[in-house]
Design an enzyme around this catalytic site. Structure first.
Site, PDB file in Angstrom:
ATOM      1  N   CYS A   1       6.192  -0.342   6.844  1.00  0.00           N
ATOM      2  CA  CYS A   1       5.768   0.838   6.084  1.00  0.00           C
ATOM      3  C   CYS A   1       6.917   1.274   5.192  1.00  0.00           C
ATOM      4  CB  CYS A   1       5.393   1.949   7.063  1.00  0.00           C
ATOM      5  SG  CYS A   1       4.878   3.474   6.263  1.00  0.00           S
ATOM      6  N   LEU A   2       6.608   1.629   3.946  1.00  0.00           N
ATOM      7  CA  LEU A   2       7.662   2.087   3.026  1.00  0.00           C
ATOM      8  C   LEU A   2       8.341   3.361   3.542  1.00  0.00           C
ATOM      9  CD1 LEU A   2       5.946   1.470  -0.444  1.00  0.00           C
ATOM     10  CD2 LEU A   2       7.702   0.072   0.677  1.00  0.00           C
TER      11      LEU A   2
ATOM     12  N   HIS B   1      -4.146   1.257   7.906  1.00  0.00           N
ATOM     13  CA  HIS B   1      -2.784   1.800   7.907  1.00  0.00           C
ATOM     14  C   HIS B   1      -2.670   2.975   6.928  1.00  0.00           C
ATOM     15  CE1 HIS B   1       1.778   1.137   7.893  1.00  0.00           C
ATOM     16  NE2 HIS B   1       1.582   1.932   6.858  1.00  0.00           N
ATOM     17  N   GLU B   2      -3.189   2.782   5.705  1.00  0.00           N
ATOM     18  CA  GLU B   2      -3.070   3.834   4.686  1.00  0.00           C
ATOM     19  C   GLU B   2      -3.938   5.043   5.026  1.00  0.00           C
ATOM     20  OE1 GLU B   2      -0.635   3.482   2.841  1.00  0.00           O
ATOM     21  OE2 GLU B   2      -0.380   1.324   3.069  1.00  0.00           O
TER      22      GLU B   2
ATOM     23  N   HIS C   1      -2.217   7.335   7.325  1.00  0.00           N
ATOM     24  CA  HIS C   1      -1.265   8.227   6.639  1.00  0.00           C
ATOM     25  C   HIS C   1      -1.948   9.521   6.205  1.00  0.00           C
ATOM     26  CE1 HIS C   1       2.509   6.081   6.373  1.00  0.00           C
ATOM     27  NE2 HIS C   1       1.962   5.008   5.841  1.00  0.00           N
TER      28      HIS C   1
ATOM     29  N   GLN D   1       2.664   9.909   1.620  1.00  0.00           N
ATOM     30  CA  GLN D   1       4.029   9.375   1.615  1.00  0.00           C
ATOM     31  C   GLN D   1       4.855   9.867   0.431  1.00  0.00           C
ATOM     32  OE1 GLN D   1       2.347   5.196   2.263  1.00  0.00           O
ATOM     33  NE2 GLN D   1       4.396   5.028   3.123  1.00  0.00           N
TER      34      GLN D   1
ATOM     35  N   GLY E   1       0.828  -1.200   0.000  1.00  0.00           N
ATOM     36  CA  GLY E   1       0.000   0.000   0.000  1.00  0.00           C
ATOM     37  C   GLY E   1       0.862   1.250   0.000  1.00  0.00           C
TER      38      GLY E   1
HETATM   39 NI    NI Z   1       2.759   3.114   5.610  1.00  0.00          NI
END
Ligand code: NI
Length: 170
Positions: free
Chosen positions: A92-93, A134-135, A138, A51, A46
């Site tokens: 997480c990226l 999670h997304e 963000h 991000q 995701g």
């Molecule tokens: Ni993330």
């Protein structure tokens, strides 16, 4: 299409609260294509617009094993969450190399526009439910490490800042 740079924690821009997407037009379509390319390239399940320093309510996901089922959520809102919760290991990226347990609703229903601007409702459980929560965090400026203890978070911050400094000097 283009690969977009991904912000790394503790970059303060990760705490920006995203605005709703006003219109699903060519600008948004291009952003979706670039975010999907960036997510697949980074092997993520995701990616939220936040991000990649784009502060509108847009996320892309793919929780399939074959990595061939992209899911786009524009202006997502949770319309139902299960009382039942579960703790899963998340990564997480924007927090490379860090994984830790986070408690989430086991199942959710999300209402969102798709990439064509059509409204739809998705019932999700398992990895997809976790990923959606999670997304969507963000988009509210929240990174998963903020669920961890201040001590753990402090250690993660120090570790990532050190890595970022080393990468700049390399
Ligand atoms: Ni993330």
């Amino acid at each position: 299409m283009a690969l977009l740079p991904i912000l790394s924690y503790p970059d303060p821009r990760l705490h920006t609260v995203a605005k709703p997407v006003a219109q699903v037009d060519a600008r948004i379509t291009t952003q979706i294509a670039n975010m999907l390319e960036t997510m697949y390239h980074a092997n993520g399940v995701g990616l939220a617009a936040t991000q990649v320093d784009f502060h509108e309510r847009l996320v892309v996901m793919d929780v399939s094993e074959e990595r061939d089922q992209p899911l786009v959520l524009i202006n997502p809102e949770l319309t139902w969450v299960s009382e039942e919760t579960q703790i899963n290991e998340e990564g997480c990226l924007s927090v490379p190399g860090i994984y830790d347990g986070v408690e989430r609703h086991s199942a959710v229903t999300v209402q969102a526009l798709d990439e064509h601007g059509n409204s739809r409702s998705i019932e999700a459980e398992g990895l997809l439910a976790i990923c959606i929560q999670h997304e969507m965090d963000h988009l509210m400026g929240k990174v998963f490490v903020e669920y961890l203890s201040p001590l753990k978070r402090g250690r993660i911050k120090t570790k990532l800042l050190k890595q970022q400094k080393q990468a700049e000097q390399a």
